[in-house]
Design an enzyme around this catalytic site. Sequence first.
Site, PDB file in Angstrom:
ATOM      1  N   GLU A  24      45.244  47.940  62.211  1.00 12.43           N
ATOM      2  CA  GLU A  24      45.824  47.201  63.330  1.00 12.43           C
ATOM      3  C   GLU A  24      47.119  46.518  62.930  1.00 12.43           C
ATOM      4  OE1 GLU A  24      42.593  44.747  64.789  1.00 12.43           O
ATOM      5  OE2 GLU A  24      41.632  46.490  65.714  1.00 12.43           O
ATOM      6  N   ASN A  25      47.801  46.000  63.947  1.00 11.11           N
ATOM      7  CA  ASN A  25      49.099  45.382  63.721  1.00 11.11           C
ATOM      8  C   ASN A  25      49.256  44.201  64.676  1.00 11.11           C
ATOM      9  OD1 ASN A  25      52.174  45.120  63.989  1.00 11.11           O
ATOM     10  ND2 ASN A  25      51.956  46.646  62.384  1.00 11.11           N
ATOM     11  N   ALA A  26      49.963  43.161  64.227  1.00  8.49           N
ATOM     12  CA  ALA A  26      50.206  41.995  65.088  1.00  8.49           C
ATOM     13  C   ALA A  26      50.921  42.434  66.369  1.00  8.49           C
ATOM     14  CB  ALA A  26      51.035  40.961  64.337  1.00  8.49           C
ATOM     15  N   CYS A  79      44.439  54.278  65.365  1.00  4.90           N
ATOM     16  CA  CYS A  79      42.989  54.487  65.359  1.00  4.90           C
ATOM     17  C   CYS A  79      42.571  55.291  64.128  1.00  4.90           C
ATOM     18  CB  CYS A  79      42.554  55.272  66.589  1.00  4.90           C
ATOM     19  SG  CYS A  79      42.735  54.409  68.141  1.00  4.90           S
ATOM     20  N   CYS A 112      43.418  59.611  70.986  1.00  4.84           N
ATOM     21  CA  CYS A 112      42.804  60.365  69.886  1.00  4.84           C
ATOM     22  C   CYS A 112      42.272  61.701  70.384  1.00  4.84           C
ATOM     23  CB  CYS A 112      41.703  59.541  69.225  1.00  4.84           C
ATOM     24  SG  CYS A 112      42.394  58.169  68.278  1.00  4.84           S
ATOM     25  N   CYS A 140      39.223  57.323  71.838  1.00  3.36           N
ATOM     26  CA  CYS A 140      40.086  56.921  72.956  1.00  3.36           C
ATOM     27  C   CYS A 140      40.893  58.134  73.438  1.00  3.36           C
ATOM     28  CB  CYS A 140      41.013  55.788  72.518  1.00  3.36           C
ATOM     29  SG  CYS A 140      42.387  56.328  71.476  1.00  3.36           S
ATOM     30  N   GLU A 171      40.658  57.985  63.923  1.00  6.19           N
ATOM     31  CA  GLU A 171      40.713  59.442  64.079  1.00  6.19           C
ATOM     32  C   GLU A 171      42.116  59.971  63.793  1.00  6.19           C
ATOM     33  OE1 GLU A 171      39.547  57.152  66.072  1.00  6.19           O
ATOM     34  OE2 GLU A 171      38.193  57.931  67.585  1.00  6.19           O
ATOM     35  N   ASN A 196      40.916  52.594  61.128  1.00  6.73           N
ATOM     36  CA  ASN A 196      41.904  51.977  62.017  1.00  6.73           C
ATOM     37  C   ASN A 196      42.682  50.908  61.258  1.00  6.73           C
ATOM     38  OD1 ASN A 196      39.458  50.478  62.081  1.00  6.73           O
ATOM     39  ND2 ASN A 196      39.962  49.548  64.040  1.00  6.73           N
TER      40      ASN A 196
HETATM   41  N1  THU Z   1      39.672  52.415  67.711  1.00  4.34           N
HETATM   42  C1  THU Z   1      39.639  53.501  66.894  1.00  4.34           C
HETATM   43  O1  THU Z   1      39.977  53.417  65.697  1.00  4.34           O
HETATM   44  N2  THU Z   1      39.214  54.674  67.417  1.00  4.34           N
HETATM   45  C2  THU Z   1      38.865  54.840  68.716  1.00  4.34           C
HETATM   46  O2  THU Z   1      38.668  55.961  69.156  1.00  4.34           O
HETATM   47  C3  THU Z   1      38.666  53.684  69.574  1.00  4.34           C
HETATM   48  C4  THU Z   1      39.314  52.441  69.105  1.00  4.34           C
HETATM   49  C5  THU Z   1      40.169  51.148  67.154  1.00  4.34           C
HETATM   50  C6  THU Z   1      41.498  50.700  67.707  1.00  4.34           C
HETATM   51  C7  THU Z   1      41.433  49.220  67.488  1.00  4.34           C
HETATM   52  O3  THU Z   1      41.873  48.957  66.166  1.00  4.34           O
HETATM   53  C8  THU Z   1      39.947  48.884  67.573  1.00  4.34           C
HETATM   54  O4  THU Z   1      39.252  50.113  67.449  1.00  4.34           O
HETATM   55  C9  THU Z   1      39.558  48.216  68.872  1.00  4.34           C
HETATM   56  O5  THU Z   1      39.986  48.935  69.957  1.00  4.34           O
END
Ligand code: THU
Length: 165
Positions: free
Chosen positions: A65-67, A74, A116, A113, A76, A63
């Site tokens: 992330e971004n501000a 994610c 995904c 999620c 996946e 994963n």
């Molecule tokens: N996240 C994933 O990478 N995969 C998932 O299926 C669930 C959530 C990440 C997104 C975010 O960066 C962090 O987990 C918290 O939600």
Amino acid sequence: MIRTKKISFSYTEYEKTEELDSESLELVRAARDAALNAYAPYSKFKVGAAVRLESGIIVRGANVENAAFPSGICAERSALSNSVSNHPDDKPVAIVIASMTEDGITTDPPSPCGNCRQVISEEESRTGTRMKIILSGKNKTIVVDGINNLLPLQFDRNNLKINLP
Ligand code: THU
């Protein structure tokens, strides 16, 4: 006529990671490794995904992330974008998802999620091949055979075959 229908799904649960077969274990290690590369300064929840392609190649994703929160991706989707972009003709046959916090690998296996699940569904449709989906916790592991078991009544290419006026 009104009918109530029931959808059931099944999965296999392992109590210990070592109970998995050796190919799955290798993929678990790759997913855990991938999680170490996650960029998750906001949630501090690092996720790694490892996709095994039909040829045996393993493609990883984490994963990022971004501000601007929705711009994050994610693990996946990161792994599957990587595999489709670099190995379009090599079908994904298995994916492992693993997660870690500051305390290490999570006890509970992570669950993909909704976004995904939809992307895994599209990839299964694109390749015509079901994926073994392995959700890997510190010990407890859940193995699901195909996205149908995680996303019933999914929206897919069949829904687009409509007769437009
Ligand atoms: N996240 C994933 O990478 N995969 C998932 O299926 C669930 C959530 C990440 C997104 C975010 O960066 C962090 O987990 C918290 O939600």
